[in-house]
Design an enzyme around this catalytic site. Structure first.
Site, PDB file in Angstrom:
ATOM      1  N   SER A  16      39.102 -40.116  19.980  1.00  0.00           N
ATOM      2  CA  SER A  16      37.736 -39.807  20.409  1.00  0.00           C
ATOM      3  C   SER A  16      37.735 -39.442  21.886  1.00  0.00           C
ATOM      4  O   SER A  16      38.148 -40.239  22.731  1.00  0.00           O
ATOM      5  CB  SER A  16      36.828 -41.016  20.179  1.00  0.00           C
ATOM      6  N   HIS A  39      38.127 -36.131  17.624  1.00  0.00           N
ATOM      7  CA  HIS A  39      36.831 -36.704  17.259  1.00  0.00           C
ATOM      8  C   HIS A  39      35.859 -36.528  18.430  1.00  0.00           C
ATOM      9  O   HIS A  39      36.136 -36.974  19.544  1.00  0.00           O
ATOM     10  CB  HIS A  39      37.045 -38.187  16.940  1.00  0.00           C
ATOM     11  N   ASP A  41      32.065 -37.136  19.828  1.00  0.00           N
ATOM     12  CA  ASP A  41      30.862 -37.947  19.634  1.00  0.00           C
ATOM     13  C   ASP A  41      29.656 -37.295  20.293  1.00  0.00           C
ATOM     14  O   ASP A  41      29.589 -37.184  21.518  1.00  0.00           O
ATOM     15  CB  ASP A  41      31.083 -39.346  20.227  1.00  0.00           C
ATOM     16  N   MET A  43      25.766 -37.695  20.978  1.00  0.00           N
ATOM     17  CA  MET A  43      24.715 -38.731  20.997  1.00  0.00           C
ATOM     18  C   MET A  43      23.484 -38.188  21.705  1.00  0.00           C
ATOM     19  O   MET A  43      23.596 -37.433  22.667  1.00  0.00           O
ATOM     20  CB  MET A  43      25.214 -39.969  21.738  1.00  0.00           C
ATOM     21  N   HIS A  72      31.101 -36.038  15.228  1.00  0.00           N
ATOM     22  CA  HIS A  72      30.380 -37.236  14.779  1.00  0.00           C
ATOM     23  C   HIS A  72      28.996 -37.215  15.411  1.00  0.00           C
ATOM     24  O   HIS A  72      28.848 -37.504  16.593  1.00  0.00           O
ATOM     25  CB  HIS A  72      31.187 -38.487  15.212  1.00  0.00           C
ATOM     26  N   MET A  74      25.666 -38.669  16.248  1.00  0.00           N
ATOM     27  CA  MET A  74      24.848 -39.882  16.330  1.00  0.00           C
ATOM     28  C   MET A  74      23.510 -39.454  16.916  1.00  0.00           C
ATOM     29  O   MET A  74      23.169 -39.764  18.056  1.00  0.00           O
ATOM     30  CB  MET A  74      25.553 -40.934  17.195  1.00  0.00           C
ATOM     31  N   MET A 143      31.488 -47.434  10.157  1.00  0.00           N
ATOM     32  CA  MET A 143      31.538 -47.794  11.577  1.00  0.00           C
ATOM     33  C   MET A 143      32.048 -49.235  11.721  1.00  0.00           C
ATOM     34  O   MET A 143      31.573 -50.137  11.042  1.00  0.00           O
ATOM     35  CB  MET A 143      30.144 -47.705  12.202  1.00  0.00           C
ATOM     36  N   ASP A 181      35.736 -46.154  12.659  1.00  0.00           N
ATOM     37  CA  ASP A 181      35.475 -45.742  14.047  1.00  0.00           C
ATOM     38  C   ASP A 181      34.926 -46.932  14.818  1.00  0.00           C
ATOM     39  O   ASP A 181      33.860 -47.455  14.485  1.00  0.00           O
ATOM     40  CB  ASP A 181      34.454 -44.583  14.017  1.00  0.00           C
TER      41      ASP A 181
HETATM   42  C1  DX5 Z   1      31.149 -45.085  19.231  1.00  0.00           C
HETATM   43  C2  DX5 Z   1      31.836 -43.797  18.895  1.00  0.00           C
HETATM   44  C3  DX5 Z   1      33.313 -43.898  18.861  1.00  0.00           C
HETATM   45  C4  DX5 Z   1      33.952 -44.360  20.143  1.00  0.00           C
HETATM   46  C5  DX5 Z   1      35.061 -45.266  19.753  1.00  0.00           C
HETATM   47  O1  DX5 Z   1      29.848 -45.062  18.821  1.00  0.00           O
HETATM   48  O2  DX5 Z   1      31.420 -43.293  17.651  1.00  0.00           O
HETATM   49  O3  DX5 Z   1      33.927 -42.721  18.374  1.00  0.00           O
HETATM   50  O4  DX5 Z   1      34.462 -43.330  20.941  1.00  0.00           O
HETATM   51  O5  DX5 Z   1      35.598 -45.829  20.881  1.00  0.00           O
HETATM   52  P1  DX5 Z   1      36.667 -47.016  20.813  1.00  0.00           P
HETATM   53  O6  DX5 Z   1      37.827 -46.529  20.029  1.00  0.00           O
HETATM   54  O7  DX5 Z   1      36.952 -47.265  22.251  1.00  0.00           O
HETATM   55  O8  DX5 Z   1      35.981 -48.186  20.143  1.00  0.00           O
HETATM   56 ZN    ZN Z   2      32.587 -41.650  16.781  1.00  0.00          ZN
END
Ligand code: DX5
Ligand code: ZN
Length: 229
Positions: A16, A39, A41, A43, A72, A74, A143, A181
């Site tokens: 990620s 990956h 993210d 948000m 991903h 969110m 998750m 994740d």
């Molecule tokens: C959190 C994200 C993850 C995040 C994971 O909401 O969806 O992808 O980057 O980070 P780590 O591996 O540090 O928990």
């Molecule tokens: Zn993620």
């Protein structure tokens, strides 16, 4: 899928970039060239209490990396926004059960655009209501932290859910991937693989390591050894 097919299913590592240096993204993408995908993210400050990147940055990531891009989302209203990421060249777009209004319609729309449709569940969301529409998705993301931030502690209480989902997938002869994740590292990789996850996202464990490529290999090796048990 038979147990044997499952046991030989490939473990895939998805670093990620949430834990990468956003001012040096291209350099940090080069550091994970041995990963199976990247990956990303997205948000929106509404679905989760954090704000990251959107279409312009994802567009450049798709242009500069050779890795498949795993977006991903969110965000609220993925029904409105997800197709835009497919358009940019994402390999897969993941949207959340708690945010979508018409998951089947959206999954089919993504597939029509040549993009995989992945479906995500937060820790408190049960997997069983998904069973009737399981065939619509290429991957289910369970998750293993509350979404929103990197570097949180791995939630081992999600493992029974992963196990039940893997059993259901096996029972029905499907090839659905299970992605996890949150809090995945060389020390939790065996636990998630044993439960039946085969796509492992890792942010801080990869980019927080001195050598991200080595961390990817360590996570992959730990997971692969565990699911052959
Ligand atoms: C959190 C994200 C993850 C995040 C994971 O909401 O969806 O992808 O980057 O980070 P780590 O591996 O540090 O928990
Ligand atoms: Zn993620």
């Amino acid at each position: 899928m038979s147990y044997l097919e499952w046991a030989t299913m490939e473990i895939q590592i998805a670093p990620s970039i949430l834990s990468a240096d956003f001012c040096n993204l291209e350099r940090d993408l080069d550091r994970i060239a041995n990963a199976d995908m990247v990956h990303v993210d997205v948000m929106d400050h509404h679905f989760v209490p954090n704000l990251t990147i959107g279409e312009p940055v994802v567009k450049r990531i798709c242009e500069v990396t050779d890795l498949p891009v795993d977006v991903h989302l969110m965000i609220e209203d993925p029904d409105r926004w997800a197709p835009g990421y497919a358009e940019l060249g994402a390999h897969s777009v993941t949207f959340h059960a708690g945010a979508t209004h018409a998951p089947v319609r959206l999954a089919r729309q993504l597939h029509d655009m040549g993009c995989e449709a992945w479906f995500a569940l937060r820790p408190a969301e049960p997997v069983e209501p998904l069973y009737d529409i399981l065939e619509e998705f290429d991957t289910i993301l369970i998750m293993t932290v509350e979404p929103g931030f990197g570097g949180q502690k791995f939630l081992a209480n999600q493992m029974p859910k992963v196990r039940r989902l893997r059993d259901e997938i096996t029972r029905r002869g499907l090839k659905t991937n299970i992605q996890v994740d949150g809090g995945v590292s060389p020390s939790t990789a065996a636990t998630v693989a044993q439960a039946g996850a085969n796509i492992l996202v890792a942010g801080s464990a990869v980019y927080g390591a001195a050598d991200p490529a080595k961390a990817i290999n360590e996570i992959r090796d730990a997971a692969a050894a565990a699911y052959r048990d």
